[in-house]
Design a protein around this motif. Structure first.
Motif, PDB file in Angstrom:
ATOM      1  N   LYS A  25      62.491  13.002-151.503  1.00  0.00           N
ATOM      2  CA  LYS A  25      61.477  13.290-150.401  1.00  0.00           C
ATOM      3  C   LYS A  25      60.298  14.083-151.221  1.00  0.00           C
ATOM      4  CE  LYS A  25      64.435  13.066-146.038  1.00  0.00           C
ATOM      5  NZ  LYS A  25      65.197  13.634-145.021  1.00  0.00           N
ATOM      6  N   ALA A  26      60.990  15.089-152.073  1.00  0.00           N
ATOM      7  CA  ALA A  26      59.945  16.034-152.776  1.00  0.00           C
ATOM      8  C   ALA A  26      59.044  15.315-153.479  1.00  0.00           C
ATOM      9  CB  ALA A  26      60.794  17.217-153.388  1.00  0.00           C
ATOM     10  N   PHE A  27      59.344  14.097-154.374  1.00  0.00           N
ATOM     11  CA  PHE A  27      58.607  13.301-155.048  1.00  0.00           C
ATOM     12  C   PHE A  27      57.639  12.658-154.059  1.00  0.00           C
ATOM     13  CE2 PHE A  27      57.811   9.140-157.142  1.00  0.00           C
ATOM     14  CZ  PHE A  27      56.884   9.647-158.098  1.00  0.00           C
ATOM     15  N   TYR A  28      58.037  12.112-153.140  1.00  0.00           N
ATOM     16  CA  TYR A  28      57.164  11.418-152.154  1.00  0.00           C
ATOM     17  C   TYR A  28      56.001  12.325-151.510  1.00  0.00           C
ATOM     18  CZ  TYR A  28      55.770   8.570-148.048  1.00  0.00           C
ATOM     19  OH  TYR A  28      55.002   7.866-147.127  1.00  0.00           O
ATOM     20  N   HIS A  29      56.480  13.498-151.300  1.00  0.00           N
ATOM     21  CA  HIS A  29      55.505  14.541-150.743  1.00  0.00           C
ATOM     22  C   HIS A  29      54.403  14.614-151.764  1.00  0.00           C
ATOM     23  CE1 HIS A  29      53.985  18.051-148.716  1.00  0.00           C
ATOM     24  NE2 HIS A  29      53.992  18.635-149.868  1.00  0.00           N
ATOM     25  N   ARG A  30      54.853  14.896-153.204  1.00  0.00           N
ATOM     26  CA  ARG A  30      53.650  15.312-154.062  1.00  0.00           C
ATOM     27  C   ARG A  30      52.989  14.230-154.170  1.00  0.00           C
ATOM     28  NH1 ARG A  30      52.979  19.537-153.768  1.00  0.00           N
ATOM     29  NH2 ARG A  30      50.944  18.806-154.245  1.00  0.00           N
ATOM     30  N   ALA A  31      53.324  12.882-154.028  1.00  0.00           N
ATOM     31  CA  ALA A  31      52.661  11.787-154.396  1.00  0.00           C
ATOM     32  C   ALA A  31      51.720  11.428-153.353  1.00  0.00           C
ATOM     33  CB  ALA A  31      53.606  10.331-154.741  1.00  0.00           C
ATOM     34  N   ARG A  32      52.216  11.682-152.140  1.00  0.00           N
ATOM     35  CA  ARG A  32      51.288  11.601-151.099  1.00  0.00           C
ATOM     36  C   ARG A  32      50.044  12.418-150.793  1.00  0.00           C
ATOM     37  NH1 ARG A  32      51.858  14.440-145.968  1.00  0.00           N
ATOM     38  NH2 ARG A  32      50.547  13.114-144.259  1.00  0.00           N
ATOM     39  N   CYS A  33      50.562  13.842-151.320  1.00  0.00           N
ATOM     40  CA  CYS A  33      49.083  14.602-151.387  1.00  0.00           C
ATOM     41  C   CYS A  33      48.469  14.344-152.351  1.00  0.00           C
ATOM     42  CB  CYS A  33      49.850  16.113-151.765  1.00  0.00           C
ATOM     43  SG  CYS A  33      50.778  16.813-150.126  1.00  0.00           S
ATOM     44  N   ASN A  34      48.957  13.947-153.629  1.00  0.00           N
ATOM     45  CA  ASN A  34      47.733  13.727-154.542  1.00  0.00           C
ATOM     46  C   ASN A  34      47.017  12.373-154.219  1.00  0.00           C
ATOM     47  OD1 ASN A  34      47.949  15.369-156.897  1.00  0.00           O
ATOM     48  ND2 ASN A  34      50.122  15.134-156.783  1.00  0.00           N
ATOM     49  N   GLY A  59      39.439  13.197-151.211  1.00  0.00           N
ATOM     50  CA  GLY A  59      39.220  14.578-151.017  1.00  0.00           C
ATOM     51  C   GLY A  59      39.607  14.741-149.322  1.00  0.00           C
ATOM     52  N   ASP A  60      40.754  14.044-149.048  1.00  0.00           N
ATOM     53  CA  ASP A  60      41.258  14.313-147.795  1.00  0.00           C
ATOM     54  C   ASP A  60      42.448  15.342-147.707  1.00  0.00           C
ATOM     55  OD1 ASP A  60      39.272  12.881-146.468  1.00  0.00           O
ATOM     56  OD2 ASP A  60      40.486  10.935-146.983  1.00  0.00           O
ATOM     57  N   TRP A  61      42.983  15.760-148.969  1.00  0.00           N
ATOM     58  CA  TRP A  61      43.954  16.693-149.084  1.00  0.00           C
ATOM     59  C   TRP A  61      43.844  17.967-148.459  1.00  0.00           C
ATOM     60  CZ3 TRP A  61      44.229  21.810-151.531  1.00  0.00           C
ATOM     61  CH2 TRP A  61      45.464  22.049-151.180  1.00  0.00           C
ATOM     62  N   SER A  62      44.755  18.576-147.543  1.00  0.00           N
ATOM     63  CA  SER A  62      44.461  20.007-147.134  1.00  0.00           C
ATOM     64  C   SER A  62      45.681  20.863-147.501  1.00  0.00           C
ATOM     65  CB  SER A  62      44.162  20.079-145.735  1.00  0.00           C
ATOM     66  OG  SER A  62      45.626  19.347-145.085  1.00  0.00           O
ATOM     67  N   GLU A  63      45.627  22.224-147.250  1.00  0.00           N
ATOM     68  CA  GLU A  63      46.914  22.830-147.545  1.00  0.00           C
ATOM     69  C   GLU A  63      47.916  22.677-146.236  1.00  0.00           C
ATOM     70  OE1 GLU A  63      45.903  27.112-147.774  1.00  0.00           O
ATOM     71  OE2 GLU A  63      44.422  26.804-149.435  1.00  0.00           O
ATOM     72  N   ALA A  64      47.306  22.373-144.964  1.00  0.00           N
ATOM     73  CA  ALA A  64      48.298  21.909-143.981  1.00  0.00           C
ATOM     74  C   ALA A  64      49.189  20.986-144.446  1.00  0.00           C
ATOM     75  CB  ALA A  64      47.476  21.482-142.859  1.00  0.00           C
ATOM     76  N   MET A  65      48.787  19.789-145.303  1.00  0.00           N
ATOM     77  CA  MET A  65      49.614  18.976-145.723  1.00  0.00           C
ATOM     78  C   MET A  65      51.032  19.463-146.689  1.00  0.00           C
ATOM     79  SD  MET A  65      47.150  15.849-146.924  1.00  0.00           S
ATOM     80  CE  MET A  65      48.579  14.824-147.540  1.00  0.00           C
ATOM     81  N   GLU A  66      50.365  20.492-147.450  1.00  0.00           N
ATOM     82  CA  GLU A  66      51.615  21.291-148.249  1.00  0.00           C
ATOM     83  C   GLU A  66      52.567  21.766-147.410  1.00  0.00           C
ATOM     84  OE1 GLU A  66      51.687  20.624-151.171  1.00  0.00           O
ATOM     85  OE2 GLU A  66      49.981  20.064-152.042  1.00  0.00           O
ATOM     86  N   LYS A  67      52.193  22.233-146.025  1.00  0.00           N
ATOM     87  CA  LYS A  67      53.175  23.136-145.324  1.00  0.00           C
ATOM     88  C   LYS A  67      53.947  22.031-144.468  1.00  0.00           C
ATOM     89  CE  LYS A  67      50.293  27.227-144.736  1.00  0.00           C
ATOM     90  NZ  LYS A  67      48.988  26.931-145.187  1.00  0.00           N
ATOM     91  N   ASP A  68      53.761  21.122-144.457  1.00  0.00           N
ATOM     92  CA  ASP A  68      54.577  20.019-143.789  1.00  0.00           C
ATOM     93  C   ASP A  68      54.856  18.664-144.272  1.00  0.00           C
ATOM     94  OD1 ASP A  68      55.514  18.637-141.697  1.00  0.00           O
ATOM     95  OD2 ASP A  68      53.576  18.325-140.439  1.00  0.00           O
ATOM     96  N   GLN A  69      56.211  18.752-145.083  1.00  0.00           N
ATOM     97  CA  GLN A  69      56.604  17.626-145.896  1.00  0.00           C
ATOM     98  C   GLN A  69      56.873  16.444-144.873  1.00  0.00           C
ATOM     99  OE1 GLN A  69      59.121  17.638-149.168  1.00  0.00           O
ATOM    100  NE2 GLN A  69      58.604  19.706-149.848  1.00  0.00           N
ATOM    101  N   ALA A  70      57.180  16.661-143.729  1.00  0.00           N
ATOM    102  CA  ALA A  70      57.769  15.601-142.876  1.00  0.00           C
ATOM    103  C   ALA A  70      56.401  15.035-142.218  1.00  0.00           C
ATOM    104  CB  ALA A  70      58.636  16.326-141.763  1.00  0.00           C
ATOM    105  N   ALA A  71      55.122  15.569-142.355  1.00  0.00           N
ATOM    106  CA  ALA A  71      53.976  14.944-141.915  1.00  0.00           C
ATOM    107  C   ALA A  71      53.870  13.209-142.099  1.00  0.00           C
ATOM    108  CB  ALA A  71      52.832  15.635-142.203  1.00  0.00           C
TER     109      ALA A  71
END
Length: 349
Positions: A322-331, A337-349
């Protein structure tokens, strides 16, 4: 050009484009045995072959990660390993639409006559090794050169830049001969006390040398990827540049020195934190459009949260994924250019 060359060139172009497909980037899982031992030791895990295999299997079998990961750079040992069910890693990755790659250099060694500077070795016997790697399923390769900044001692020297550019070009030509897309990685290290301005100047020098050497060696630019450092101040600098300044300096340097024929630029994270590497990539893509795709080829910046979550405990494998999936999704979001700090706060998003 003969038909055989045309066919190989078309294949190189296609694989290079697939590696920088929209929304996707590369997982660098090519740590040497010594480096992965340090990473595992940091979470109290012994570096046995099985622990190394299992850790990488957790990453490679993360459900859904193929939405964001186009390719994986493997180490020699890992290219020859398999999943628990007995499927070779390259075969498993290909079944997901993920392209297997291989690190082929033998590491940076002291550059004779130039104390404090390094040159990457591994050209001897490379043609035969590349042929074997193709047979094992690899479709692209990576070679890393390291450039040290130490202005007080005249580093990097012109000779160091020339030596590493020549080695990168020879490697790239051999890769394309074998049908492998070469990732060309001239890394200007961020370990010193230099300013962001000095980093930009040195990065410009390094890129000029590399592309001149690639041209002299007849390398097809449409069939390579560039893996550079971001333009950033050294870790010991008096002032660390703001993220927007890093993005602007990096894009400016690349536009001046990287030909538009190159299909993609896949950044290394260079010791940046997970989130900062993502933020920088995001801001760079917001400055687009660019003549090349701006993507990622991160190691630690993709893996660190997963390694910490796993820590050798089998019951934590799902949490690591889940942690790896989250980092891959954020990148992946940062690619457009669609990343946001809100994405970091919500791994389940």
């Amino acid at each position: 050009m003969n038909a055989q060359f045309d066919s190989k060139a078309a294949q190189l172009r296609q694989v290079a484009r697939e590696l920088v497909a929209p929304g996707k980037g590369i997982l660098a899982a090519d740590e040497s045995t010594g480096t992965i031992a340090k990473r595992l030791d940091s979470v109290g895990v012994e570096s046995t072959e099985e622990n190394r295999r299992r850790y990488r299997e957790i990453l490679f079998t993360t459900p859904g990660a193929e939405e964001f990961i186009s390719g994986v750079i493997l180490f020699d040992e890992t290219l020859r390993q398999s999943t628990r069910s007995g499927t070779p890693f390259p075969e498993h990755l290909k079944s997901l639409g993920v392209i297997p790659g291989i690190k082929v250099d033998a590491g940076a060694k002291e550059l004779a006559g130039h104390p404090g500077e390094k040159v990457t070795e591994g050209l001897d016997g490379l043609r035969d090794r590349l042929s074997e790697y193709v047979d094992l399923g690899a479709q692209f390769a990576k070679w890393r050169a390291v450039i040290t900044i130490d202005t007080a001692n005249g580093m990097p020297s012109e000779f160091c830049l020339d030596a590493n550019a020549h080695a990168l070009a020879r490697y790239a030509a051999l890769c394309q001969e074998a049908g492998l897309v070469p990732i060309v990685e001239p890394e200007v290290l961020m370990d010193g006390d230099n300013s962001i301005e000095v980093c930009e100047a040195v990065t410009a020098r390094a890129l000029n040398k590399v592309f001149n050497a690639l041209y002299e060696h007849g390398v097809l630019l449409e069939g390579i990827l560039l893996k550079p450092n971001m333009v950033i101040a050294g870790k010991k600098a008096d002032r660390q540049a703001a993220a927007q300044e890093v993005a602007e300096a990096t894009v400016r340097c690349l536009k001046r020195h990287v030909p538009a024929a190159v299909p993609g630029i896949v950044f290394l994270s260079g010791g940046q934190s997970d989130e900062l590497a993502t933020e920088h990539l995001n801001l760079m893509n917001r400055l687009g459009p660019h003549p090349w795709e701006l993507s990622f080829s991160y190691g630690r910046a993709l893996q660190a949260p997963a390694l910490k979550a796993w820590a050798g405990k089998e019951e934590q494998a799902e949490a690591a994924q889940k942690a790896f999936y989250h980092r891959a999704r954020c990148n992946s979001a940062a690619r457009s250019g669609d990343w946001s700090e809100a994405m970091e706060k919500d791994q389940a998003a």
